[in-house]
Design an enzyme around this catalytic site. Structure first.
Site, short mmCIF file in Angstrom:
data_model
loop_
_atom_site.label_atom_id
_atom_site.label_comp_id
_atom_site.label_asym_id
_atom_site.label_seq_id
_atom_site.Cartn_x
_atom_site.Cartn_y
_atom_site.Cartn_z
N ARG A 56 66.70 12.35 57.32
CA ARG A 56 67.68 11.77 56.38
C ARG A 56 68.21 10.47 56.96
O ARG A 56 68.40 9.48 56.26
CB ARG A 56 68.83 12.75 56.07
CG ARG A 56 69.96 12.09 55.29
CD ARG A 56 70.92 13.04 54.61
NE ARG A 56 71.22 14.23 55.36
CZ ARG A 56 71.98 14.28 56.47
NH1 ARG A 56 72.53 13.20 56.97
NH2 ARG A 56 72.18 15.42 57.10
N TYR A 109 70.54 -2.01 31.99
CA TYR A 109 69.86 -0.72 31.84
C TYR A 109 70.90 0.35 31.46
O TYR A 109 71.98 0.44 32.07
CB TYR A 109 69.17 -0.36 33.16
CG TYR A 109 68.68 1.06 33.19
CD1 TYR A 109 67.83 1.54 32.19
CD2 TYR A 109 69.06 1.93 34.20
CE1 TYR A 109 67.40 2.86 32.20
CE2 TYR A 109 68.62 3.24 34.23
CZ TYR A 109 67.78 3.70 33.22
OH TYR A 109 67.37 5.00 33.23
N ASP A 182 70.64 -7.02 40.18
CA ASP A 182 69.55 -6.08 39.95
C ASP A 182 68.30 -6.91 39.68
O ASP A 182 68.19 -7.56 38.64
CB ASP A 182 69.89 -5.16 38.77
CG ASP A 182 68.83 -4.09 38.54
OD1 ASP A 182 67.65 -4.36 38.84
OD2 ASP A 182 69.18 -3.01 38.03
N LYS A 207 59.62 0.53 39.34
CA LYS A 207 59.06 -0.40 38.37
C LYS A 207 58.00 -1.31 39.04
O LYS A 207 57.02 -0.82 39.52
CB LYS A 207 60.21 -1.18 37.73
CG LYS A 207 61.35 -0.26 37.23
CD LYS A 207 60.90 0.67 36.16
CE LYS A 207 61.84 1.77 35.72
NZ LYS A 207 63.17 1.92 36.20
C1 LIG Z 1 66.91 -2.75 35.49
C2 LIG Z 1 66.98 -1.35 36.00
N1 LIG Z 1 67.80 -1.05 37.02
C3 LIG Z 1 67.92 0.21 37.50
C4 LIG Z 1 67.20 1.25 36.94
C5 LIG Z 1 67.38 2.65 37.48
O1 LIG Z 1 66.30 2.99 38.29
P1 LIG Z 1 65.72 4.46 38.46
O2 LIG Z 1 65.17 4.90 37.12
O3 LIG Z 1 64.65 4.29 39.50
O4 LIG Z 1 66.83 5.33 38.90
C6 LIG Z 1 66.32 1.00 35.88
C7 LIG Z 1 65.54 2.08 35.28
O5 LIG Z 1 64.92 1.92 34.24
C8 LIG Z 1 66.22 -0.34 35.39
O6 LIG Z 1 65.41 -0.65 34.37
#
Ligand SMILES: Cc1ncc(COP(=O)(O)O)c(C=O)c1O
Length: 387
Positions: A56, A109, A182, A207
């Site tokens: 961890r 998101y 992000d 992604k």
């Molecule tokens: C722009 C963006 N940030 C964060 C996330 C969250 O990521 P995760 O699904 O890996 O938890 C997503 C998920 O679709 C996303 O599109």
């Protein structure tokens, strides 16, 4: 990279293939092995080999991924998590406390919005949405002394809005807040927010970084080593780490990020060309279009415009849903950034959790994650789906 090479500047693709990924010292294995292990033999109490005591806290496969992600984002410290949301949660609970305030984007998101609105809100973290593309709106949303973070997604999910990172970094700095970007949609291949003044990068490595729709993961990269250390402390204390196999899969994907992104961008441009001229399409949202409100900023801060394309369907919500249902090569599904093309209806799928909120998305919106298949096949499939 070997110590002899450490001080020589390297290109992005070289870092993607080599940073954090020295041949294994024991066997010479050219990719980091999957250290599927929870604990490590100590050579006497406290006698750790390479600093590893419990997985961890740290695991060699995860370390390889963390070093690679830090190098690609030009940051001081990278950390890998079980998901993008786990990374976001760790970041927010490291740099904020109950009673603090965050400026969030008015397009993001849906799961990120849900984390603010339904989870951290109950913990006492206050938030105000503002349009990230409008630095004055972000400045107005700041509560002096209380705002600890300005959060942005650029390009944003799902409306492909663009924020001027350099300008927002200035706004956040003036307020004594951190700018968090992000960078999931762009990936570090297209855009490196830390070099533009951002403080922390968030990734859903699920992604483009992973790139093959076979692993869920997240990452944080801090510009500053001290903040990186605080985040690492909380990563261990909270525990939502990336497992060794997930870290290995993500790293395997990252090695081809550059070539994949080139093809994602080229294919997206061909799809945009089709959509622009199509009578079933009311509006195309893509930062590469000269008429896009963020186009000039995108030209300034991005290498190319990415593989995500959204559009509004002239016939309204039901027509948008029908387009999604008719597509075949574009697979109907959530997520994005994999080699295969995906299509979805954000209002009923990825962004359903934002319904009724300031982040609600238009009901006639369709989002495409344009993959790296043969472009002509993708164009033909979408043409058929549009009817
Ligand atoms: C722009 C963006 N940030 C964060 C996330 C969250 O990521 P995760 O699904 O890996 O938890 C997503 C998920 O679709 C996303 O599109």
């Amino acid at each position: 990279m070997s110590d002899a090479n450490a001080n020589i500047p390297h290109g992005f693709e070289t870092l993607a293939i080599h940073a954090g990924q020295e041949p294994d010292p024991l066997t010479g294995a050219v990719v980091p092995p999957i250290y599927q292990v929870s604990t490590y033999k100590q050579d006497g109490v406290g006698g750790l080999r390479g600093g590893y005591e419990y997985s961890r806290s740290a695991n060699p496969t995860r370390t390889a991924l963390e070093e690679c992600v830090a190098a690609l984002e030009a940051g001081a410290r990278g950390l890998a998590f079980a998901s993008g949301l786990a990374a976001e949660d760790c970041l927010l609970r490291t740099v904020c406390k109950p009673g603090d305030h965050v400026v969030i984007p008015n397009d993001a998101y849906g799961g990120t919005f849900r984390l603010f609105a339904k989870v951290l809100d109950r913990w006492g973290l206050e938030w105000t949405p503002a349009q990230s593309g409008d630095a004055d709106a972000v400045r107005r949303a700041i509560r002096p002394g209380q705002t600890k973070v300005v959060w942005c997604e650029t390009p944003s999910n799902p409306l492909l809005g663009v924020a001027d990172i350099e300008q927002l970094a200035g706004v956040a700095r003036e307020a004594g807040a951190l700018l968090v970007v992000d960078n999931t949609f762009a990936s570090p291949y297209l855009q490196q927010p830390l070099t533009l003044g951002a403080d922390v990068i968030v990734h859903s490595t699920t992604k483009y970084m992973g790139g093959h729709s076979d692993v869920v993961g997240g990452a944080l990269v801090a510009a500053d080593a001290e903040l990186g250390e605080q985040l690492a402390y909380h990563q261990n204390a909270m525990g939502a780490v990336a497992g060794p196999f997930d870290a290995w899969l993500t790293l395997r994907g990252i090695r081809t990020l550059g070539v994949r992104m080139d093809r994602h961008c080229a294919n997206a441009e061909k799809i945009v060309e089709l959509l622009r001229g199509h009578k079933a399409v009311a509006e195309v949202l893509y930062p590469g279009l000269p008429g896009h409100p963020g186009h000039d900023v995108a030209v300034k801060q991005m290498k190319a415009f990415g593989g995500m394309v959204s559009f509004r369907v002239a016939g309204g919500e039901n027509a948008a849903v029908e387009v999604c249902n008719r597509a075949k090569l574009f697979t109907l599904g959530e997520s994005l950034g994999g080699v295969e093309s995906l299509i979805e209806h954000p209002g009923r799928m990825t962004h359903a959790s934002a319904a009724g909120s300031p982040l609600e998305v238009p009901a006639d919106l369709v989002r495409l994650s344009v993959g790296i298949e043969t472009a002509e096949d993708l164009v033909a499939d979408l043409e058929r789906a549009l009817g």
